[in-house]
Design a protein around this motif. Structure first.
Motif, PDB file in Angstrom:
ATOM      1  N   GLY A 131       4.905   5.705   5.771  1.00 45.35           N
ATOM      2  CA  GLY A 131       5.835   5.840   4.032  1.00 45.35           C
ATOM      3  C   GLY A 131       4.773   6.354   3.289  1.00 45.35           C
ATOM      4  N   VAL A 132       2.896   6.205   4.395  1.00 44.81           N
ATOM      5  CA  VAL A 132       2.364   6.181   2.821  1.00 44.81           C
ATOM      6  C   VAL A 132       1.421   7.045   2.786  1.00 44.81           C
ATOM      7  CG1 VAL A 132       0.124   4.717   2.047  1.00 44.81           C
ATOM      8  CG2 VAL A 132       2.188   3.654   4.114  1.00 44.81           C
ATOM      9  N   ARG A 133       1.436   7.669   1.592  1.00 44.43           N
ATOM     10  CA  ARG A 133       0.844   8.487   1.039  1.00 44.43           C
ATOM     11  C   ARG A 133      -0.568   8.329   1.208  1.00 44.43           C
ATOM     12  NH1 ARG A 133       3.127  12.470  -2.071  1.00 44.43           N
ATOM     13  NH2 ARG A 133       1.220  13.559  -2.981  1.00 44.43           N
ATOM     14  N   THR A 134      -1.335  10.001   1.877  1.00 46.21           N
ATOM     15  CA  THR A 134      -3.120   9.519   2.237  1.00 46.21           C
ATOM     16  C   THR A 134      -3.611  10.531   0.834  1.00 46.21           C
ATOM     17  OG1 THR A 134      -2.611  11.226   3.927  1.00 46.21           O
ATOM     18  CG2 THR A 134      -2.826   9.117   3.802  1.00 46.21           C
ATOM     19  N   VAL A 135      -4.930   9.870   0.624  1.00 50.13           N
ATOM     20  CA  VAL A 135      -5.629  10.986  -0.276  1.00 50.13           C
ATOM     21  C   VAL A 135      -7.473  11.100   1.182  1.00 50.13           C
ATOM     22  CG1 VAL A 135      -7.656  10.603  -2.523  1.00 50.13           C
ATOM     23  CG2 VAL A 135      -4.811   9.624  -2.318  1.00 50.13           C
ATOM     24  N   GLN A 194      -9.548   7.319  -9.220  1.00 52.60           N
ATOM     25  CA  GLN A 194      -9.157   9.055  -9.906  1.00 52.60           C
ATOM     26  C   GLN A 194      -7.823   9.403  -9.439  1.00 52.60           C
ATOM     27  OE1 GLN A 194     -11.475  12.673 -10.005  1.00 52.60           O
ATOM     28  NE2 GLN A 194     -13.127  11.246  -9.206  1.00 52.60           N
ATOM     29  N   SER A 195      -6.872   8.403  -7.935  1.00 52.16           N
ATOM     30  CA  SER A 195      -5.971   9.088  -7.515  1.00 52.16           C
ATOM     31  C   SER A 195      -5.174   7.689  -7.239  1.00 52.16           C
ATOM     32  CB  SER A 195      -6.437   8.831  -5.982  1.00 52.16           C
ATOM     33  OG  SER A 195      -7.045   8.319  -5.258  1.00 52.16           O
ATOM     34  N   GLY A 196      -5.505   6.868  -7.560  1.00 51.29           N
ATOM     35  CA  GLY A 196      -4.315   5.944  -7.898  1.00 51.29           C
ATOM     36  C   GLY A 196      -4.447   4.974  -6.874  1.00 51.29           C
ATOM     37  N   ILE A 221       0.667  -1.555   0.405  1.00 51.55           N
ATOM     38  CA  ILE A 221      -0.040  -0.058  -0.240  1.00 51.55           C
ATOM     39  C   ILE A 221       0.854   1.283   0.316  1.00 51.55           C
ATOM     40  CG2 ILE A 221      -1.620   1.073   1.070  1.00 51.55           C
ATOM     41  CD1 ILE A 221      -2.621  -1.603   2.596  1.00 51.55           C
ATOM     42  N   SER A 222       1.471   1.613  -1.243  1.00 51.15           N
ATOM     43  CA  SER A 222       1.764   3.319  -1.267  1.00 51.15           C
ATOM     44  C   SER A 222       1.243   4.305  -1.232  1.00 51.15           C
ATOM     45  CB  SER A 222       2.513   3.300  -2.469  1.00 51.15           C
ATOM     46  OG  SER A 222       2.064   2.936  -3.589  1.00 51.15           O
ATOM     47  N   LYS A 223      -0.419   4.124  -1.841  1.00 47.95           N
ATOM     48  CA  LYS A 223      -1.567   5.332  -0.984  1.00 47.95           C
ATOM     49  C   LYS A 223      -2.484   4.585  -1.080  1.00 47.95           C
ATOM     50  CE  LYS A 223      -1.271   8.501  -4.183  1.00 47.95           C
ATOM     51  NZ  LYS A 223      -2.094   9.864  -5.307  1.00 47.95           N
TER      52      LYS A 223
END
Length: 702
Positions: free
Chosen positions: A54-58, A101-103, A31-33
């Motif tokens: 280190g995971v990007r969030t939406v 949309q965000s991936g 899980i990177s995002k």
């Protein structure tokens, strides 16, 4: 891809992110995002944990949340609709569209909204999106209370008997209630969080409670199917935090006591539960793991039990998500359950097994709400004009989704924050909780902070003698008449005087000619004692304070015929004014917040709101807009149903309007008999607190 897991006291690098587990067809991947399908403090918490990993969030947000804290914290944010949750946070199609949309590879549902939505979990699996939660089958089995009771009974988990049948006619439900024996609990089978839940103490009130529970359940869950079960009087609500992974490992992280509630919703939680023996603690934990195994559970979940006076426990329900009160379990086990969620969702094994989990110390969580405890805990809304909190440490956590200047919205839950503390034992943790509550200062709307302080210092609560009836059992002690002392009036007068002096200094500093005789400087008076009278109100009552200036920063103040020697200074630090005051030699330190005509004084025994009375013409205007001859909104909310029409005759107690506020239902009733002259709002209208709803011409005999 490399990841880590906890083994024998340390993190070990393992290669298991991109594995296909043998017992399932789901492929796990890194899980990177991460998309967070929620709002408020849980969304902020998930952002913080994901960032640490280190995971990007939406983030996703509705129209009133566009400037909210979770939106500002996330790496990306997408608008998903208007205020109504049915058009935004509950729209699975919009959430999944943002995922594409965000991936993002995964969705964290938080708690509430879509966190226990079977269809959403199934759709995520269908589209190969990682749902950070249990399998849809577990949500389905545990989400329907009648099904969950059957499964638990077959698994050997103790349950309370009742009616869980398909016949939902009023007559059948009433007959089953009579067979069980009153009092009975009426519950929505898809319920949770106290929604769609009512207690019928007698046969006479059964139909009204059933109808009310159905309406609320339909609004909250889109389903009005009910179950009936025996109501255990003076029970304790004890729940167990469980966790499972895709490899068949299960653990319990001990129990929490969540007994003290209002409207079937928790106020203060603690872990571990006070007074349990280690045998009971182990038995209830093992029963919770049995429940998890019975449904193939994966991820964080909570198994809730009713505990009677003899410490016998009975399965109540399973919440297939992270709970609001999970931080107390984290504090006593030194774990991060959100991090566990993300790792397990990606296919990792549990970081710890049962023998590795140790119980350390004691923890409390107090939920700070925008509500009016003195007014029946009616939820509130409004601006956070001032917000100051205790200093966060490794033993004190502030879990919140709002900042000073934000607004608590009428459309969502009224919780402002969770105050979480830890101590070496229960006494130390409770002392810390009380101290921190004294440092939690809010201005702009009504809160339950004073009530929480009263609750946390009640002798029975201090002794751990709690039940779900705690508030009604101790109502008079928890809601004592609060009267400010003369010394508090003196402190308030001193704060006003010192604030005036500081404002004068600020004006002079801005003046182009501070030496001008027309500048607002204080002119010394020789051989003259300056006196003034300050009128201050509190709780609707006014008090006059006679102030005599007797020297530099020294005053003689008279309240109610008694005089006091007063001195002190007002020091500003980090947007907070600290009043260091001495009254007849007794020193104290309070925090002061000026908000228009209101002066808020915060002490270690609670907060006080004083005011400089408004001119009489303003009072008359307010009175003319009051509730005389009708009904007003007791809180901000949305009109859900109108029962009356113009010309209709009503009796005292007849329902007039149903309002929905913060996902709860309230019935506004006629205070006296009369004839309806005008209905001022229709279904779906938003109304502010104290807004007239129905105009009634009272009959002569009333």
């Amino acid at each position: 891809m490399l990841s880590r897991r906890y083994i024998s006291g340390g993190w070990q690098v393992i290669r298991n992110w991109s594995t296909r587990l043998a017992h399932t067809s789901v492929e796990y991947r890194p899980i990177s995002k991460l998309l967070i399908a929620n709002r408020g403090e849980i969304a902020c918490r998930v952002v913080r944990t994901a960032r640490k990993m280190g995971v990007r969030t939406v983030a996703v947000y509705s129209e009133p949340d566009k400037n909210s804290m979770h939106v500002a914290m996330a790496d990306e944010a997408y608008h998903i609709g208007p205020a109504a949750s049915q058009e935004s946070y509950l729209r699975a199609d919009k959430i999944l569209s943002v995922v594409q949309q965000s991936g993002a590879q995964a969705v964290h549902p938080g708690y509430g909204f879509l966190s226990e939505n079977v269809e959403f979990a199934e759709q995520c699996a269908k589209e190969r999106i990682i749902f950070v939660g249990p399998p849809a089958t577990a949500i389905r089995d545990m989400g329907i209370k009648s099904t969950s009771k059957k499964i638990m009974s077959e698994a050997g988990v103790p349950i309370i008997g009742g009616y869980h049948g398909d016949d939902q006619s009023d007559s059948r439900l009433r007959k089953e209630a009579e067979n069980i024996g009153f009092p009975v609990m009426i519950k929505a089978v898809r319920g949770g969080g106290g929604k769609g839940m009512r207690i019928a103490m007698t046969p006479e009130e059964f139909e009204d409670q059933l109808e009310s529970a159905r309406r609320e359940a339909t609004k909250a869950f889109g389903d009005d199917v009910m179950l009936i079960e025996k109501f255990v009087e003076r029970p304790r609500h004890v729940e167990v935090q469980i966790f499972g992974d895709h490899h068949g490992n299960y653990v319990y992280l001990f129990e929490r006591d969540c007994s003290v509630q209002r409207r079937h919703q928790k106020i203060i939680e603690e872990a571990p539960a006070p007074g349990l023996t280690w045998d009971v603690r182990r038995s209830i934990g093992e029963a919770a793991v049995k429940a998890a195994r019975a449904v193939g559970y994966v991820g964080a979940g909570t198994v809730e039990f009713i505990l009677d006076a003899s410490h016998n426990f009975y399965f109540m329900e399973m919440n297939t998500r992270l709970q609001v009160e999970h931080p107390v379990s984290e504090m006593i086990t030194n774990t991060d359950l959100v991090e566990w969620q993300l790792r397990v969702a990606a296919g990792e094994r549990l970081p710890l097994l049962q023998d590795d989990i140790k119980l350390s110390g004691h923890s409390f969580e107090a939920r700070i709400y925008a509500e009016d405890p003195d007014g029946g805990f009616l939820p509130g809304a409004g601006p956070l004009n001032h917000l100051s909190t205790p200093l966060a440490t490794d033993r004190i956590r502030i879990e919140t989704g709002v900042r000073q200047g934000d607004e608590v919205s009428v459309h969502y839950d009224p919780m402002i924050a969770k105050l979480v503390v830890w101590g070496h034992d229960r006494a130390h943790a409770l002392n810390s909780l009380v101290t921190c509550l004294g440092d939690y200062n809010i201005v702009g709307l009504s809160t339950n902070v004073n009530f929480l302080m009263s609750l946390a210092t009640h002798p029975n609560f201090v002794a751990g003698d709690v039940s779900t009836d705690f508030i009604p059992d101790h109502y008079n002690e928890l809601f004592p008449e609060r009267k400010p002392s003369p010394q508090l009036f003196c402190q308030t007068a001193l704060a006003l005087i010192l604030e005036e002096e500081q404002e004068t200094v600020r004006v002079i500093a801005k003046s182009r000619d501070p030496t001008s005789p027309f500048s607002p400087t204080g002119i010394p008076r020789i051989n003259h004692t300056l006196s003034r009278v300050i009128t201050i109100s509190c709780g609707g009552k006014e008090e006059t304070v006679q102030v005599d200036y007797v020297g530099s920063a020294k005053y003689r103040m008279t309240v109610g015929g008694t005089s006091y020697d007063i001195s002190g200074i007002l020091v500003r630090e980090n947007n907070v004014a600290h009043l260091n005051c001495t009254v007849d030699g007794a020193a104290s330190c309070s925090r002061v917040v000026m908000d228009g005509r209101d002066i808020h004084l915060f002490t270690q025994t609670g907060g006080w709101q004083f005011g400089v009375p408004a001119p009489k013409f303003e009072s008359k205007l307010r009175k003319s807009a009051g509730a005389s001859g009708g009904a007003v909104a007791p809180m901000p909310g949305v009109v859900e149903k109108v029962f009356v029409t113009p010309g209709q005759t009503v009796e005292a107690g007849d329902p007039l309007v149903v309002m929905i506020a913060m996902k709860m239902e309230y019935v506004i009733k006629a205070a006296s008999p009369g004839v309806v002259e005008k209905v001022l709002f229709k279904q779906g209208d938003n109304v502010a607190k104290n807004t007239p709803l129905v105009k009634i011409k009272e009959t002569e005999e009333s």
